[in-house]
Scaffold this active site. Structure first.
Site, short mmCIF file in Angstrom:
data_model
loop_
_atom_site.label_atom_id
_atom_site.label_comp_id
_atom_site.label_asym_id
_atom_site.label_seq_id
_atom_site.Cartn_x
_atom_site.Cartn_y
_atom_site.Cartn_z
N CYS A 138 -5.70 9.47 -16.23
CA CYS A 138 -5.16 10.56 -15.40
C CYS A 138 -6.09 11.77 -15.38
CB CYS A 138 -3.76 10.90 -15.90
SG CYS A 138 -2.66 11.50 -14.64
N HIS A 177 -0.40 4.95 -17.22
CA HIS A 177 0.40 5.38 -18.37
C HIS A 177 1.29 4.22 -18.79
CE1 HIS A 177 -0.75 9.54 -17.55
NE2 HIS A 177 -0.37 9.39 -16.30
#
Ligand code: ZN
Lengths: 463, 241
Positions: B94, B190
């Site tokens: 990210c 994630h």
């Protein structure tokens, strides 16, 4: 005219849903809002005592219920959104439920718990006379956005408060102290906080959000940490620091089975209080509710009595007897901070080998991303578990998390189906032992339904 | 054997439970008798480019990302590049992924400069890409959860980590997810990523050990729970998207 139609339609829907056994839904509120968009503003304006609002990431349901119990003890009739459906349409449903077909309300005042994201809109609609702000934690980021964003939105909303509004704030949470700076002239800010050094933690946990000064970004200094980022803090670089609270919690005695006792110092002298729900975070909740009630002019006797007779909110922490001295203890978990606090409470007695059940769902209301499980410090359970059974849509993720926390895989079993999983756990629970169950929100709803079929709990909207 | 892990900006870039990746990598090393150390390195901490075998770099909130980008300018960025050139393994997720690229271009305001370890750049998007994902990669199937609005585009030096079977991926346009360049891995995954993808975790572990010890064979572990979680995540991705 629109209002009348909206109220009548909403009420009729509520009746039907209740009769078909589907209580606690926000649907009638949604329909009424579609017919008359400002129905909530219109309904709350009819309450003679005005409204109060409770917001915060953790503990707002319990706090609202504590506050309501105190008010009811004092003879105030409260319209309050009990079933945890706390979005705008849920609030509308609550008021519809209590209104006559002509829109006359039986309650003296409204007391609403409001979602983080819904606060600005709810505040603008309801115009509360008192707002109790508990805390702000990272919670379900995929739903609410980042903490900075939420705090900014709250600050904007606070700037618009009408003179005479009371803001009751947790001094130990830096975000709350920061938000107080945005209160316009004429808004009264009241702080509550904890001052009991023996309960301070050694260091900040992983899940902590606010180690930096919100004003200037410097690393904050903590003289005491009580829960997560809450404690006694100050910035070494600017003037940002914990405000001195008018309501101070001291001499806390915690007990899982008995609840907690503490002294609340108030501007009018100390009060000895007892609250029937365990955990330090419930001490904060009780202190906030007491500070709010006392600020409204409720007599101390009603506060003491209200807290004592308080029974646990649906799903937050609940103890159910099974016979042969066996019990279920249910504690809702929804984010790392809350889960860490539950674990802290459960591992209080080092001699106990816990029998546990962890139920994790990943539906919208639970937070769809289960990454947060990796921010919970399950490592504290190593050597403390008798066994653990996981359940729910993410039973295997949870089992895996426990394995990586250093728990012997032989002690971990999983079964996704919650009813089956519960049966397996209950079957192996010995006499005189407690099964500690920690479900996420939708898992709790399913669990309640299963327990209801077993005759162990009542449907929550009948409570 | 020894494994040195660096957790970059553990205090600023740690949202979404990405530390699960560090927990997984270090546990899987320890269970094999490999002595493992995790060192947390934040703003202002120097990096010794010879010391660490594996760097993890997670995601953070916008405000934090600026502080981190600032810290990566100059010496620290150079040390990380040197470490990568010497074969250290990087996993960035990210925000960390974006900062290992050339730049992140916000809607308004100046570009946020990265260190260019990955030949990628990111443009702010107006749609949040969110949900369970399935990726087909050269390391096998990967399951995860994506949650980003930035759109990342790969240059010729980088190749995708895999194809998005389910999910938006890098930019919701080309059907790819993540980027690889030598031993540097970036992605939007994630979940955490490594706990449910033990095959990928072991691939990274092998690469990280290679730097000091040459090609290594890892003792197989019992991955019953991990693979059960992997299969459940596959099912959830198919049920929810
Ligand atoms: Zn400061």
């Amino acid at each position: 005219m629109r209002q009348t139609l909206a109220i009548a339609t909403g009420k009729t829907l509520l009746e039907i849903l209740h009769r078909t056994g589907r209580g606690g839904t926000a649907f009638p509120g949604l329909v009424a809002t579609k017919i008359a968009p400002h129905i909530l503003r219109d309904l709350t304006a009819r309450l003679p005592g005005g409204s109060a609002m409770v917001i915060g990431t953790n503990g707002k349901t319990t706090t609202t219920r504590l506050f309501a119990t105190i008010l009811e003890t004092a003879g105030v009739k409260v319209a309050n959104n009990r079933s945890g459906s706390n979005l705008i349409r849920g609030l509308t449903s609550t008021l519809l439920n209590q209104a006559s077909l002509r829109g006359k309300l039986t309650a003296d005042m409204g007391l609403f718990e409001v979602d983080e994201a819904a606060f600005p809109q709810a505040q603008a609609e309801i115009q509360p006379r008192l707002i109790l702000m508990n805390n702000l934690f990272r919670d379900q980021l995929d739903r609410y956005g980042e903490i900075d964003t939420i705090r900014k939105r709250w600050a904007e909303s606070i700037k618009t408060l009408a003179p005479g509004t009371k803001l009751i704030l947790n001094a130990d949470d830096p975000s709350m102290a920061y938000l107080a700076r945005f209160a316009p002239e004429g808004v009264k800010t009241v702080f509550f906080g904890l001052d009991h050094p023996p309960l301070a933690l050694a260091k900040l946990a992983h899940a902590v959000d606010a180690a930096k000064c919100i004003v200037c970004g410097t690393n904050m200094v903590y003289d005491a940490i009580y829960i997560s980022h809450m404690g006694h803090y100050h910035c070494p670089n600017c003037d940002f620091r914990r405000p001195d609270p008018q309501f101070v919690v001291k001499e806390v005695k915690l007990s899982v089975s008995e609840g907690s006792q503490f002294v609340l110092e108030t501007p009018d002298g100390p009060l000895e209080l007892k609250v029937g729900v365990p955990g330090l975070y419930n001490v904060y909740n009780a202190a906030g509710a007491s500070a709010a009630a006392l600020s409204m002019g409720i007599a101390t006797g009603h506060v003491t009595k209200g807290l004592e007779k308080f029974k646990s909110v649906f799903g937050r922490i609940e103890r159910i007897a099974l016979g042969e001295g066996r019990h279920l203890l249910l504690a809702l978990v929804k984010n790392p901070v809350g889960f860490n606090e539950v674990l802290r409470m459960l591992t209080h007695d080092p001699a106990q080998k816990l029998k546990m059940m962890v139920i994790i769902n990943d539906l919208y209301a639970d937070g769809r991303d289960v990454s947060w499980l990796w921010d919970v410090d399950f490592e504290v359970l190593a050597d403390r578990l008798g066994w653990v059974q996981t359940g729910g849509l993410r039973a295997t993720d949870m089992a895996n998390r426990l394995k990586y926390a250093g728990i012997d895989p032989a002690l971990i079993s999983w079964e996704e189906d919650i009813a089956t999983s519960l049966k397996l756990a209950m079957d192996r629970l010995p006499a005189n032992e407690t099964l500690y169950i920690t479900p996420t929100y939708t898992a709790m709803l399913q669990l309640r339904e299963i327990l209801q079929k077993m005759g162990l709990v009542v449907p929550f909207w009948e409570e | 054997m020894k494994l040195e892990i660096a957790f970059l900006y553990h205090d600023l870039m740690n949202i979404y439970g990405d530390r699960g990746n560090i927990i997984t990598l270090s546990q899987r090393a320890r269970w094999r008798g490999i002595e493992t150390t995790v060192t947390e390195l934040s703003v202002g901490d120097p990096v010794d480019p010879d010391k660490y075998d594996f760097y993890f770099f997670g995601g953070g909130q916008d405000k934090e990302q600026y502080a981190v980008a600032d810290d990566l300018k100059g010496e620290k960025g150079a040390a990380l590049k040197e470490a990568a050139a010497k074969g250290a393994v990087f996993l960035a997720v990210c925000g960390g992924y974006q900062l290992l690229g050339h730049y992140y271009r916000p809607d308004n305001g100046p570009d946020l400069l990265g260190i260019g370890l990955l030949d990628v750049h990111t443009i702010a998007g107006n749609k949040r890409c969110i949900g369970n994902v399935i990726i087909q990669s050269e390391f096998g199937t990967l399951v995860a959860f994506e949650n980003h609005s930035g759109k990342t585009y790969l240059g010729p030096q980088a190749r995708p980590l895999g194809r998005s079977e389910i999910g938006y991926g890098n930019n919701a346009e080309d059907g790819n997810e993540g980027a690889i360049q030598n031993n540097v891995f970036g992605c939007y995954l994630h979940g955490s990523l490594l706990p449910k993808n033990p095959h990928f975790a072991d691939h990274l572990l092998k690469l990280a050990l290679q730097r000091r010890y040459g090609p290594v064979e890892l003792t197989p572990l019992d991955d019953t729970v991990e693979m059960a979680a992997h299969r459940a995540a596959l099912q959830r991705a198919r049920d929810t998207r």
